[in-house]
Design a protein around this motif. Structure first.
Motif, mmCIF file in Angstrom:
data_model
loop_
_atom_site.group_PDB
_atom_site.id
_atom_site.type_symbol
_atom_site.label_atom_id
_atom_site.label_comp_id
_atom_site.label_asym_id
_atom_site.label_seq_id
_atom_site.Cartn_x
_atom_site.Cartn_y
_atom_site.Cartn_z
ATOM 1 N N UNK A 135 0.815 -1.203 0.000
ATOM 2 C CA UNK A 135 0.000 0.000 0.000
ATOM 3 C C UNK A 135 0.856 1.262 0.000
ATOM 4 N N UNK A 136 1.826 1.347 0.902
ATOM 5 C CA UNK A 136 2.689 2.518 0.962
ATOM 6 C C UNK A 136 3.482 2.717 -0.315
ATOM 7 N N UNK A 137 3.917 1.623 -0.911
ATOM 8 C CA UNK A 137 4.671 1.698 -2.151
ATOM 9 C C UNK A 137 3.811 2.267 -3.281
ATOM 10 N N UNK A 138 2.545 1.922 -3.284
ATOM 11 C CA UNK A 138 1.641 2.427 -4.332
ATOM 12 C C UNK A 138 1.410 3.929 -4.164
ATOM 13 N N UNK A 139 1.205 4.369 -2.918
ATOM 14 C CA UNK A 139 1.057 5.806 -2.684
ATOM 15 C C UNK A 139 2.313 6.556 -3.118
ATOM 16 N N UNK A 151 1.632 13.198 -2.146
ATOM 17 C CA UNK A 151 1.976 11.979 -1.422
ATOM 18 C C UNK A 151 0.933 11.754 -0.335
ATOM 19 N N UNK A 152 0.171 10.692 -0.467
ATOM 20 C CA UNK A 152 -0.842 10.334 0.521
ATOM 21 C C UNK A 152 -0.232 9.318 1.475
ATOM 22 N N UNK A 153 -0.478 9.478 2.775
ATOM 23 C CA UNK A 153 0.137 8.591 3.744
ATOM 24 C C UNK A 153 -0.747 8.282 4.922
ATOM 25 N N UNK A 154 -0.100 7.961 6.050
ATOM 26 C CA UNK A 154 -0.814 7.481 7.225
ATOM 27 C C UNK A 154 -1.807 8.503 7.770
ATOM 28 N N UNK A 155 -1.465 9.791 7.668
ATOM 29 C CA UNK A 155 -2.372 10.813 8.176
ATOM 30 C C UNK A 155 -3.713 10.799 7.482
ATOM 31 N N UNK A 160 -9.776 8.560 7.807
ATOM 32 C CA UNK A 160 -10.946 7.883 7.276
ATOM 33 C C UNK A 160 -11.710 7.111 8.343
ATOM 34 N N UNK A 161 -11.175 7.083 9.558
ATOM 35 C CA UNK A 161 -11.908 6.438 10.651
ATOM 36 C C UNK A 161 -11.370 5.062 10.974
ATOM 37 N N UNK A 162 -11.488 4.676 12.229
ATOM 38 C CA UNK A 162 -11.040 3.375 12.721
ATOM 39 C C UNK A 162 -12.162 2.811 13.572
ATOM 40 N N UNK A 195 -6.961 9.169 -4.843
ATOM 41 C CA UNK A 195 -5.792 8.300 -4.652
ATOM 42 C C UNK A 195 -6.096 7.240 -3.602
ATOM 43 N N UNK A 196 -6.685 7.657 -2.480
ATOM 44 C CA UNK A 196 -7.051 6.696 -1.441
ATOM 45 C C UNK A 196 -7.959 5.606 -2.010
ATOM 46 N N UNK A 197 -8.988 6.042 -2.714
ATOM 47 C CA UNK A 197 -9.957 5.104 -3.254
ATOM 48 C C UNK A 197 -9.308 4.170 -4.275
#
Length: 256
Positions: A135-139, A151-155, A160-162, A195-197
């Motif tokens: 996942x991180x590599x794709x972002x 650059x989309x990351x952990x933040x 998006x909610x847990x 990007x997330x989607x």
């Protein structure tokens, strides 16, 4: 009591195991010799690494050490054509899954720096599998190979909610929290959401594509990013963050 050391592409994980149970677990950002100053040198140790190991240091530090490689005897049969190129974490996960679900057709998804999808037959044969970007590599790739994509990351993922709750179709070990993402996202109307989607939904479709094609009896999810996908599979799964650790522990006992 066994000491298990798993040196991955991103993190170094160190655990104590006793009778197949993980008693202590620590995760470090990288490998450094200082990590081992606080661990006893007397108990049996197994080390698996995706990197070049400082064997002389480890052998001088620990009295009973097994460096896991493709020549190490294991309790399942390895049918990989080039065992010397196989990541030992993949093989250890296969052993850990087989220990929990013997005589089953098994499919293992390991969500780490890369996503690996591996198969074990009901006869206890490691059949190999696939390696895909994590996942991180794709972002990172979307940002690096374009001029304008952020650059989309952990933040953004955290935003998006847990839910903190697994669905009833998931069997969970070691209290990993679920963090469902893509199915909660609205139709993307900005670039970050797009990007997330795209990344999350793409991985979800990969997961279910492999499951539909192979039709395994048991499905295991593991790895640091597994929490984002435990609710993505259309069939029941076993989520076990310590699957590789448990596999290495089993291999160490097998060689005792």
């Amino acid at each position: 009591m066994n000491l298990i050391v798993d040196i991955g592409n991103t993190n170094t994980k160190v655990a104590h195991c006793d009778n197949g149970e993980v008693i202590t677990f620590d995760c470090y950002d990288d490998f450094a010799e200082e990590i081992f100053n606080s661990y006893t040198a007397q108990c049996p140790v197994i080390v698996s690494s995706t990197k070049i190991l400082p064997k002389e240091f480890l052998q001088s530090r620990f009295e009973k050490i097994l460096v896991f490689d493709h020549k190490t005897p294991i309790p399942i049969k390895n049918l990989y054509d080039t065992p010397e190129t196989l990541g030992m974490d993949r093989l250890a996960a296969a052993v850990g899954a087989w220990e929990q679900a013997p005589e089953s057709e098994i499919l293992i998804f390991d969500f780490g720096t890369a996503i690996t999808i591996d198969r074990v037959s009901k006869r206890g044969e490691y059949l190999g599998g696939a390696i895909a970007p994590g996942m991180g590599m794709r972002f990172a790739a979307l940002h690096h190979f374009t001029d304008r994509l952020p650059l989309v990351g952990a933040g953004e993922l955290a935003g998006q909610g847990d839910s903190g709750v697994f669905t009833s179709k998931v069997v969970v070990d070691n209290n990993t929290k679920a963090c469902p993402l893509a199915h909660l996202l609205p139709p993307p109307k900005n670039t970050t959401a797009a990007i997330l989607h795209g990344v999350i939904k793409g991985i979800e479709h990969e997961i279910n594509g492999y499951i539909e094609e192979i039709s395994p009896e048991k499905i295991f999810f593991t790895g640091g990013d597994a929490k984002y996908f435990v609710n993505s599979a259309k069939k029941p799964i076993f989520a076990d963050y310590h699957l590789v650790i448990k596999g290495l522990d089993r291999i160490l006992n097998y060689n005792a």
